[in-house]
Motif scaffolding. Structure first.
Motif, PDB file in Angstrom:
ATOM      1  N   SER A 139     -14.774  -7.322 -23.487  1.00 15.90           N
ATOM      2  CA  SER A 139     -13.796  -7.847 -22.538  1.00 15.90           C
ATOM      3  C   SER A 139     -14.525  -8.355 -21.297  1.00 15.90           C
ATOM      4  CB  SER A 139     -12.805  -6.746 -22.129  1.00 15.90           C
ATOM      5  OG  SER A 139     -13.455  -5.752 -21.356  1.00 15.90           O
ATOM      6  N   PRO A 140     -13.889  -9.266 -20.551  1.00 16.57           N
ATOM      7  CA  PRO A 140     -14.477  -9.687 -19.277  1.00 16.57           C
ATOM      8  C   PRO A 140     -14.719  -8.514 -18.330  1.00 16.57           C
ATOM      9  CG  PRO A 140     -12.791 -11.240 -19.941  1.00 16.57           C
ATOM     10  CD  PRO A 140     -12.712 -10.082 -20.915  1.00 16.57           C
ATOM     11  N   TYR A 141     -13.867  -7.506 -18.399  1.00 12.58           N
ATOM     12  CA  TYR A 141     -14.086  -6.324 -17.563  1.00 12.58           C
ATOM     13  C   TYR A 141     -15.425  -5.671 -17.877  1.00 12.58           C
ATOM     14  CZ  TYR A 141     -13.823  -1.501 -15.980  1.00 12.58           C
ATOM     15  OH  TYR A 141     -14.123  -0.300 -15.412  1.00 12.58           O
ATOM     16  N   GLY A 142     -15.663  -5.386 -19.160  1.00 14.21           N
ATOM     17  CA  GLY A 142     -16.934  -4.782 -19.541  1.00 14.21           C
ATOM     18  C   GLY A 142     -18.109  -5.665 -19.188  1.00 14.21           C
ATOM     19  N   GLU A 143     -17.956  -6.963 -19.376  1.00 14.52           N
ATOM     20  CA  GLU A 143     -19.026  -7.896 -19.025  1.00 14.52           C
ATOM     21  C   GLU A 143     -19.310  -7.865 -17.527  1.00 14.52           C
ATOM     22  OE1 GLU A 143     -17.253 -11.399 -20.587  1.00 14.52           O
ATOM     23  OE2 GLU A 143     -18.090 -11.139 -22.599  1.00 14.52           O
ATOM     24  N   SER A 144     -18.242  -7.817 -16.730  1.00 18.76           N
ATOM     25  CA  SER A 144     -18.413  -7.827 -15.278  1.00 18.76           C
ATOM     26  C   SER A 144     -19.132  -6.579 -14.794  1.00 18.76           C
ATOM     27  CB  SER A 144     -17.056  -7.972 -14.581  1.00 18.76           C
ATOM     28  OG  SER A 144     -16.281  -6.783 -14.675  1.00 18.76           O
ATOM     29  N   LYS A 145     -18.874  -5.441 -15.439  1.00 20.55           N
ATOM     30  CA  LYS A 145     -19.557  -4.207 -15.048  1.00 20.55           C
ATOM     31  C   LYS A 145     -21.034  -4.267 -15.423  1.00 20.55           C
ATOM     32  CE  LYS A 145     -16.468  -1.640 -13.029  1.00 20.55           C
ATOM     33  NZ  LYS A 145     -16.661  -1.153 -11.640  1.00 20.55           N
TER      34      LYS A 145
END
Length: 322
Positions: A139-145
């Motif tokens: 997910s973009p969330y995981g990528e952003s982290k």
């Protein structure tokens, strides 16, 4: 020593702030209240209502309160929603972290504890992920982290930044009756809201490749998580060497169906959850080893699943009654 806690008016951040204060450390909160609550900030705590995207406000705050370290909790934390809102997610989590690091560099602050996520691992066939497990966020969330961790790494090379990242997944429970999870997307609030309103809770997907078909996750009590952040801050403050990242995991995990069973058991409200479609970006299983964190940060799971549910339910019902 004074620690700036970004997102310190949120569910997790407020627990971190109170754990810092209990340990005798001074905390300053920066929060834009987009998902946090002013009343979650302990009385007497310095509070600045501002977004981490406002670099000048961060610089002014750091200088005014003589901040010596940062615990970075602020961010957009919803993996499923991030699939529909990738640009917003990157703005908050990537650009926000970049702006924060720039403000720290400008003011000479060289210590940071980063609230990362087990979402950096994505789907994995491993029974247990370690810090060295390949990163493949879904997910973009995981990528952003993961990008946030890279920013810290690169700033260390450039400036000598002292840092560590804490990777974890589902945070539940409550350490205080006036601080509870208000997320419209997290499992516990969704289940509790349904029960309070007389609706039947639902499970997002029961066809995952897990023993009972529902997602398996590490579920961590928020008070235990807060103590890990404080331990990391104290280690950085003392100049002790730390790994660049730590998993805060249970080593075993629990399924969504097991959570539902625990909720029924603890609340005394019998129900059979409805089955809804899967959420986009949700991995089937993420269970992490907390061995390194136990070694360096004294990490341990101090609460059982029933205790997590009981503390969360007590705080939620207290909120309803008030």
């Amino acid at each position: 020593m004074t620690w700036l806690v970004t997102g310190g008016a949120g569910y997790i951040g407020a627990h971190v702030v109170r754990a810092l204060q209990k340990a005798g450390l001074t905390a300053v909160v920066v929060d834009d209240l987009s998902s946090g609550h002013r009343e979650f900030v302990a009385p007497g705590t310095a509070f600045v209502e501002a977004t981490i995207l406002d670099g000048q406000r961060l610089i002014d705050t750091i200088q005014r309160y003589r901040v010596t370290g940062v615990i970075h909790v602020a961010g957009f934390k919803y993996a499923g929603v991030s699939v529909q809102r990738p640009l917003h997610t990157y703005a908050q989590n990537v650009e926000g972290t970049r702006v924060l690091l720039a403000a720290m560099h400008e003011t000479g602050v060289g210590r940071i504890v980063f609230s990362s996520s087990a979402a950096v691992y994505g789907n994995t066939d491993l029974d247990l992920v370690t810090e060295d497990t390949p990163k493949s966020p879904t997910s973009p969330y995981g990528e952003s982290k993961l990008i946030g961790e890279w920013l810290l790494r690169d700033q260390e090379v450039a400036t000598g930044l002292a840092h560590t990242s804490l990777r974890y997944f589902n945070v539940v429970g409550s350490g205080y009756p006036d601080v509870y999870d208000t997320s419209p997307h997290n499992l516990f609030p969704l289940v509790f809201d349904a029960l309070v309103e007389g609706r039947t809770p639902h499970i997002n997907g029961d066809d995952y490749p897990t023993p009972d078909g529902t997602n398996v996750r590490d579920y961590l009590h928020v008070a235990d998580l807060a103590l890990a952040h404080v331990a990391a801050a104290q280690a950085l403050e003392a100049g002790r060497p730390l790994e660049r990242a730590y998993n805060l995991g249970s080593g075993s995990g629990a399924s969504v169906r097991q959570i539902m069973d625990a909720v029924a058991r603890v609340t005394g409200i019998a129900f059979t959850p409805e089955i809804a479609p899967r959420r986009a970006g949700d991995p089937a299983r993420i269970v992490a080893s907390g061995e390194l964190a136990a070694r360096d940060l004294g990490w341990e799971m101090r609460h059982s699943l029933d205790e997590m549910v009981a503390s969360a339910w007590a705080a939620r019902t207290a909120a309803v009654e008030s």
